[in-house]
Scaffold this motif. Structure first.
Motif, PDB file in Angstrom:
ATOM      1  N   GLU A 109       0.864  -1.191   0.000  1.00  0.00           N
ATOM      2  CA  GLU A 109       0.000   0.000   0.000  1.00  0.00           C
ATOM      3  C   GLU A 109       0.897   1.236   0.000  1.00  0.00           C
ATOM      4  O   GLU A 109       1.774   1.375   0.855  1.00  0.00           O
ATOM      5  N   ARG A 131      -8.856   2.236  -6.076  1.00  0.00           N
ATOM      6  CA  ARG A 131      -7.522   1.680  -5.823  1.00  0.00           C
ATOM      7  C   ARG A 131      -6.943   1.225  -7.152  1.00  0.00           C
ATOM      8  O   ARG A 131      -7.613   0.536  -7.923  1.00  0.00           O
ATOM      9  N   THR A 147      -4.334   4.751  -3.694  1.00  0.00           N
ATOM     10  CA  THR A 147      -5.737   4.989  -3.391  1.00  0.00           C
ATOM     11  C   THR A 147      -6.091   6.468  -3.517  1.00  0.00           C
ATOM     12  O   THR A 147      -5.286   7.327  -3.149  1.00  0.00           O
ATOM     13  N   ILE A 193       0.094  -0.366  -4.557  1.00  0.00           N
ATOM     14  CA  ILE A 193      -1.331  -0.045  -4.616  1.00  0.00           C
ATOM     15  C   ILE A 193      -1.539   1.394  -4.142  1.00  0.00           C
ATOM     16  O   ILE A 193      -1.093   1.774  -3.068  1.00  0.00           O
TER      17      ILE A 193
END
Ligand code: FE2
Length: 141
Positions: free
Chosen positions: A33, A126, A136, A134
């Protein structure tokens, strides 16, 4: 080597091939992330990976077209065989609306969904880059 040993060897070989293919796929797709250092001032790499969410007018059935493009400020993410956006997801108040799986080269980072937005407060997109993790974006309605 008897038949039983040959079968054991073949089964072990198939297992090793399956495990190494899965490990290769996991390494190839970066699942980390990512967050911009300063959300108010994205750098070029952050602009290239951050989903841009665009809403159009609601249709006659009550669904709002929501387009997600990967890249902002005129900086689009590339789509080459070694570097591409392999998935885009859209969530409405943390409920999955849909997920698009994308192939390298033939498609680039864009997806669209028609969404019933009645009472939805936040849309979240996303994007998944095979190399850079990743990313967002959210839009408050
Ligand atoms: Fe990337």
């Amino acid at each position: 080597m008897n038949r039983r040993d040959a079968l054991k060897l073949a089964a072990a070989g198939a297992l090793i091939t399956a495990v190494s293919a899965q490990a290769e796929e996991d390494v190839y797709k970066n699942l980390q992330e990512m967050k911009p250092e300063n959300p108010d001032k994205l750098d070029k790499g952050e602009l290239k990976h951050t989903p841009q969410i665009t809403l159009a007018d609601k249709d006659t059935m009550g669904y709002t077209p929501v387009q997600i493009t990967i890249g902002q400020g005129g900086i689009m993410h590339p789509s080459t065989k070694d570097h591409w956006i392999y998935a885009i997801e859209l969530y409405a108040d943390n409920k999955l609306v849909g997920r698009s799986e994308l192939e390298a080269e033939i498609s680039r980072g864009m997806a669209a969904f028609a969404v019933k937005l009645d009472n939805v407060k936040v849309l979240k997109a996303r994007s998944s880059c095979n190399l850079h993790g990743i990313w967002t974006s959210t839009v408050t309605l």
